[in-house]
Motif scaffolding. Sequence first.
Motif, PDB file in Angstrom:
ATOM      1  N   HIS A  90       0.833  -1.197   0.000  1.00 57.86           N
ATOM      2  CA  HIS A  90       0.000   0.000   0.000  1.00 57.86           C
ATOM      3  C   HIS A  90       0.868   1.247   0.000  1.00 57.86           C
ATOM      4  CE1 HIS A  90      -2.333   3.291   1.954  1.00 57.86           C
ATOM      5  NE2 HIS A  90      -3.199   2.907   1.054  1.00 57.86           N
ATOM      6  N   MET A  91       0.559   2.156  -0.921  1.00 60.32           N
ATOM      7  CA  MET A  91       1.294   3.420  -0.944  1.00 60.32           C
ATOM      8  C   MET A  91       0.329   4.578  -0.701  1.00 60.32           C
ATOM      9  SD  MET A  91       3.185   5.451  -4.003  1.00 60.32           S
ATOM     10  CE  MET A  91       4.859   4.903  -3.852  1.00 60.32           C
ATOM     11  N   VAL A  92       0.772   5.517   0.142  1.00 64.41           N
ATOM     12  CA  VAL A  92       0.006   6.754   0.275  1.00 64.41           C
ATOM     13  C   VAL A  92       0.828   7.855  -0.379  1.00 64.41           C
ATOM     14  CG1 VAL A  92       0.819   7.040   2.657  1.00 64.41           C
ATOM     15  CG2 VAL A  92      -1.067   8.405   1.872  1.00 64.41           C
ATOM     16  N   VAL A  93       0.140   8.633  -1.214  1.00 64.61           N
ATOM     17  CA  VAL A  93       0.822   9.680  -1.953  1.00 64.61           C
ATOM     18  C   VAL A  93       0.088  11.005  -1.760  1.00 64.61           C
ATOM     19  CG1 VAL A  93      -0.411   9.027  -4.061  1.00 64.61           C
ATOM     20  CG2 VAL A  93       1.646  10.361  -4.275  1.00 64.61           C
ATOM     21  N   LEU A 100      -0.095  23.337  -3.891  1.00 65.43           N
ATOM     22  CA  LEU A 100      -1.321  22.951  -4.605  1.00 65.43           C
ATOM     23  C   LEU A 100      -1.049  22.271  -5.949  1.00 65.43           C
ATOM     24  CD1 LEU A 100      -3.356  26.231  -3.928  1.00 65.43           C
ATOM     25  CD2 LEU A 100      -3.429  24.082  -2.652  1.00 65.43           C
ATOM     26  N   HIS A 101       0.204  22.042  -6.279  1.00 68.15           N
ATOM     27  CA  HIS A 101       0.530  21.431  -7.574  1.00 68.15           C
ATOM     28  C   HIS A 101       0.224  19.930  -7.527  1.00 68.15           C
ATOM     29  CE1 HIS A 101       2.938  25.136  -7.474  1.00 68.15           C
ATOM     30  NE2 HIS A 101       2.780  25.143  -8.793  1.00 68.15           N
ATOM     31  N   ASP A 102      -0.538  19.444  -8.529  1.00 66.96           N
ATOM     32  CA  ASP A 102      -0.877  18.010  -8.439  1.00 66.96           C
ATOM     33  C   ASP A 102      -0.643  17.200  -9.707  1.00 66.96           C
ATOM     34  OD1 ASP A 102      -2.984  18.791 -10.051  1.00 66.96           O
ATOM     35  OD2 ASP A 102      -4.550  18.014  -8.735  1.00 66.96           O
ATOM     36  N   ILE A 103      -0.167  17.834 -10.773  1.00 68.08           N
ATOM     37  CA  ILE A 103      -0.069  17.086 -12.038  1.00 68.08           C
ATOM     38  C   ILE A 103       0.990  15.979 -11.940  1.00 68.08           C
ATOM     39  CG2 ILE A 103       0.361  17.279 -14.532  1.00 68.08           C
ATOM     40  CD1 ILE A 103      -0.775  20.192 -14.280  1.00 68.08           C
ATOM     41  N   GLY A 104       2.165  16.329 -11.439  1.00 76.47           N
ATOM     42  CA  GLY A 104       3.232  15.328 -11.272  1.00 76.47           C
ATOM     43  C   GLY A 104       2.842  14.270 -10.260  1.00 76.47           C
ATOM     44  N   LYS A 105       2.230  14.724  -9.160  1.00 73.91           N
ATOM     45  CA  LYS A 105       1.791  13.781  -8.115  1.00 73.91           C
ATOM     46  C   LYS A 105       0.769  12.796  -8.692  1.00 73.91           C
ATOM     47  CE  LYS A 105      -1.647  14.590  -5.849  1.00 73.91           C
ATOM     48  NZ  LYS A 105      -3.012  14.214  -6.219  1.00 73.91           N
ATOM     49  N   ASN A 106      -0.145  13.296  -9.533  1.00 75.70           N
ATOM     50  CA  ASN A 106      -1.144  12.398 -10.141  1.00 75.70           C
ATOM     51  C   ASN A 106      -0.476  11.348 -11.024  1.00 75.70           C
ATOM     52  OD1 ASN A 106      -3.096  13.888  -8.921  1.00 75.70           O
ATOM     53  ND2 ASN A 106      -3.728  15.020 -10.749  1.00 75.70           N
ATOM     54  N   LEU A 107       0.569  11.773 -11.732  1.00 78.70           N
ATOM     55  CA  LEU A 107       1.305  10.820 -12.578  1.00 78.70           C
ATOM     56  C   LEU A 107       1.953   9.736 -11.734  1.00 78.70           C
ATOM     57  CD1 LEU A 107       3.220  12.945 -15.228  1.00 78.70           C
ATOM     58  CD2 LEU A 107       1.637  11.083 -15.676  1.00 78.70           C
ATOM     59  N   VAL A 108       2.565  10.176 -10.617  1.00 74.21           N
ATOM     60  CA  VAL A 108       3.203   9.203  -9.715  1.00 74.21           C
ATOM     61  C   VAL A 108       2.148   8.215  -9.225  1.00 74.21           C
ATOM     62  CG1 VAL A 108       4.325   8.938  -7.455  1.00 74.21           C
ATOM     63  CG2 VAL A 108       5.050  10.765  -8.996  1.00 74.21           C
ATOM     64  N   ILE A 142       4.737   2.267   1.770  1.00 72.73           N
ATOM     65  CA  ILE A 142       5.493   3.356   1.154  1.00 72.73           C
ATOM     66  C   ILE A 142       4.691   4.664   1.195  1.00 72.73           C
ATOM     67  CG2 ILE A 142       6.605   4.174  -0.972  1.00 72.73           C
ATOM     68  CD1 ILE A 142       7.051   1.277  -1.718  1.00 72.73           C
ATOM     69  N   VAL A 143       5.374   5.750   1.542  1.00 70.37           N
ATOM     70  CA  VAL A 143       4.759   7.074   1.487  1.00 70.37           C
ATOM     71  C   VAL A 143       5.521   7.868   0.417  1.00 70.37           C
ATOM     72  CG1 VAL A 143       4.302   9.220   2.746  1.00 70.37           C
ATOM     73  CG2 VAL A 143       4.160   7.027   3.947  1.00 70.37           C
ATOM     74  N   ALA A 144       4.791   8.481  -0.510  1.00 70.81           N
ATOM     75  CA  ALA A 144       5.432   9.299  -1.543  1.00 70.81           C
ATOM     76  C   ALA A 144       4.989  10.746  -1.379  1.00 70.81           C
ATOM     77  CB  ALA A 144       5.064   8.794  -2.934  1.00 70.81           C
ATOM     78  N   LEU A 145       5.967  11.632  -1.191  1.00 76.21           N
ATOM     79  CA  LEU A 145       5.682  13.055  -0.993  1.00 76.21           C
ATOM     80  C   LEU A 145       6.103  13.851  -2.211  1.00 76.21           C
ATOM     81  CD1 LEU A 145       7.180  13.445   2.614  1.00 76.21           C
ATOM     82  CD2 LEU A 145       4.827  12.869   1.992  1.00 76.21           C
ATOM     83  N   SER A 146       5.223  14.764  -2.621  1.00 75.30           N
ATOM     84  CA  SER A 146       5.531  15.624  -3.758  1.00 75.30           C
ATOM     85  C   SER A 146       5.565  17.084  -3.307  1.00 75.30           C
ATOM     86  CB  SER A 146       4.462  15.435  -4.844  1.00 75.30           C
ATOM     87  OG  SER A 146       4.711  16.276  -5.942  1.00 75.30           O
ATOM     88  N   ALA A 147       6.518  17.850  -3.834  1.00 77.53           N
ATOM     89  CA  ALA A 147       6.563  19.303  -3.595  1.00 77.53           C
ATOM     90  C   ALA A 147       7.109  19.972  -4.849  1.00 77.53           C
ATOM     91  CB  ALA A 147       7.457  19.630  -2.402  1.00 77.53           C
ATOM     92  N   LEU A 148       6.472  21.069  -5.244  1.00 75.82           N
ATOM     93  CA  LEU A 148       6.900  21.800  -6.449  1.00 75.82           C
ATOM     94  C   LEU A 148       7.472  23.165  -6.123  1.00 75.82           C
ATOM     95  CD1 LEU A 148       6.558  21.204  -9.637  1.00 75.82           C
ATOM     96  CD2 LEU A 148       5.648  19.540  -8.088  1.00 75.82           C
ATOM     97  N   LEU A 149       7.341  23.578  -4.869  1.00 74.18           N
ATOM     98  CA  LEU A 149       7.793  24.917  -4.490  1.00 74.18           C
ATOM     99  C   LEU A 149       8.983  24.821  -3.538  1.00 74.18           C
ATOM    100  CD1 LEU A 149       4.266  26.435  -3.663  1.00 74.18           C
ATOM    101  CD2 LEU A 149       5.595  26.844  -5.742  1.00 74.18           C
ATOM    102  N   THR A 150       9.951  25.700  -3.734  1.00 72.16           N
ATOM    103  CA  THR A 150      11.083  25.700  -2.791  1.00 72.16           C
ATOM    104  C   THR A 150      10.577  26.015  -1.375  1.00 72.16           C
ATOM    105  OG1 THR A 150      11.488  27.929  -3.621  1.00 72.16           O
ATOM    106  CG2 THR A 150      12.982  26.229  -4.358  1.00 72.16           C
ATOM    107  N   THR A 151       9.485  26.792  -1.308  1.00 69.06           N
ATOM    108  CA  THR A 151       8.951  27.162   0.017  1.00 69.06           C
ATOM    109  C   THR A 151       8.244  25.999   0.721  1.00 69.06           C
ATOM    110  OG1 THR A 151       7.025  28.018  -1.148  1.00 69.06           O
ATOM    111  CG2 THR A 151       8.660  29.629  -0.433  1.00 69.06           C
ATOM    112  N   THR A 152       7.847  24.979  -0.016  1.00 68.63           N
ATOM    113  CA  THR A 152       7.172  23.842   0.645  1.00 68.63           C
ATOM    114  C   THR A 152       8.101  22.643   0.839  1.00 68.63           C
ATOM    115  OG1 THR A 152       6.256  23.135  -1.489  1.00 68.63           O
ATOM    116  CG2 THR A 152       4.827  24.469  -0.068  1.00 68.63           C
ATOM    117  N   MET A 153       9.329  22.744   0.326  1.00 70.10           N
ATOM    118  CA  MET A 153      10.277  21.635   0.535  1.00 70.10           C
ATOM    119  C   MET A 153      10.505  21.333   2.026  1.00 70.10           C
ATOM    120  SD  MET A 153      12.926  22.477  -2.526  1.00 70.10           S
ATOM    121  CE  MET A 153      14.207  21.314  -2.134  1.00 70.10           C
ATOM    122  N   PRO A 154      10.625  22.370   2.891  1.00 73.36           N
ATOM    123  CA  PRO A 154      10.825  22.053   4.317  1.00 73.36           C
ATOM    124  C   PRO A 154       9.663  21.244   4.918  1.00 73.36           C
ATOM    125  CG  PRO A 154      11.320  24.367   3.874  1.00 73.36           C
ATOM    126  CD  PRO A 154      10.701  23.821   2.631  1.00 73.36           C
TER     127      PRO A 154
END
Length: 208
Positions: A90-93, A100-108, A142-154
């Motif tokens: 089971h993976m949570v993504v 709020l970016h979700d296009i790449g996350k949706n692909l994953v 597995i947990v998969a985390l997505s971030a598209l902004l330098t400000t949300t990387m932390p």
Amino acid sequence: MTDYADIMTTLISGDADNVCNLVQTELDQGTNAGDILNSALIKGMDIVGEKMQSGEMFIPEVLMSAMAMNKAVEILKPLLSEDDKASAGHMVVGTVKGDLHDIGKNLVSMMVGSSGFDVTDLGVDVAPEAFVKTVQEKKTTIVALSALLTTTMPMMKQTIDAIRESGAEGVKIIVGGAPVTQAFADEIGADGYAADAGSAAKLAKSFA
Ligand code: B1M
């Protein structure tokens, strides 16, 4: 033994109607549904992942293949045995809080789902507590985390810390997104980094 070349080629070309027709023809001829899933569809999506990584396929084409895969899986689902249905894990993504970016996350989500994982997609702007809750409720591997902004990387680090502090055992946390690098993944204590959705599926499989 069938090599399922037609199904794979049609899946890679993203032709959902013809993939479904070919899958139905195989079923009508008595072919086992699990065999079609594993030896034609999942194998085909593995090739899509490789082509995406090598730059031979682009995002819209990958989405077409993933949609064709999902349609074909719907035909097979009622016919699959419990063994066939058993997922790779089971993976949570999700995209981390503040992002709020979700296009790449949706692909994953699609690529990992297509490679045999049971996927829970929490969407965007996901707080660390929401990841922790899902990890606790499902048998998440597995947990998969997505971030598209330098400000949300932390927020990726905060999410990883929250999951580790919750006492979750045996959970691998992988990260990705345009500004994320292997060095950043190492720095925040992630178990892995994937540059694209194909690599994320490969990485997830390597942990299964
Ligand atoms: Co935004 N945005 N955006 N945006 N946006 C970027 C990311 C930006 C680079 C644009 C720019 O300035 N050049 C920039 C970030 C700069 C930075 O931080 N370094 C930016 C900004 C600043 C913003 C806002 C702050 C703008 C504003 O309001 N002032 C704002 C933030 C909102 C928020 O999130 N809080 C904002 C908003 C938006 C929209 C809502 C308009 C829209 C998002 C729509 C949506 O996602 N539904 C949007 C978009 C579309 C983009 C760009 C143009 C495209 C992103 C995208 O979808 N790419 C983007 C510029 C760009 O990247 N060229 C930009 C396609 C997608 C397939 O790629 O998501 O990278 P990507 O996913 C890849 C890999 O990264 C990887 O796999 C995918 C490929 O297979 N991957 C993973 C992704 N997640 C993974 C997780 C994994 C593994 C791999 O887990 C293991």
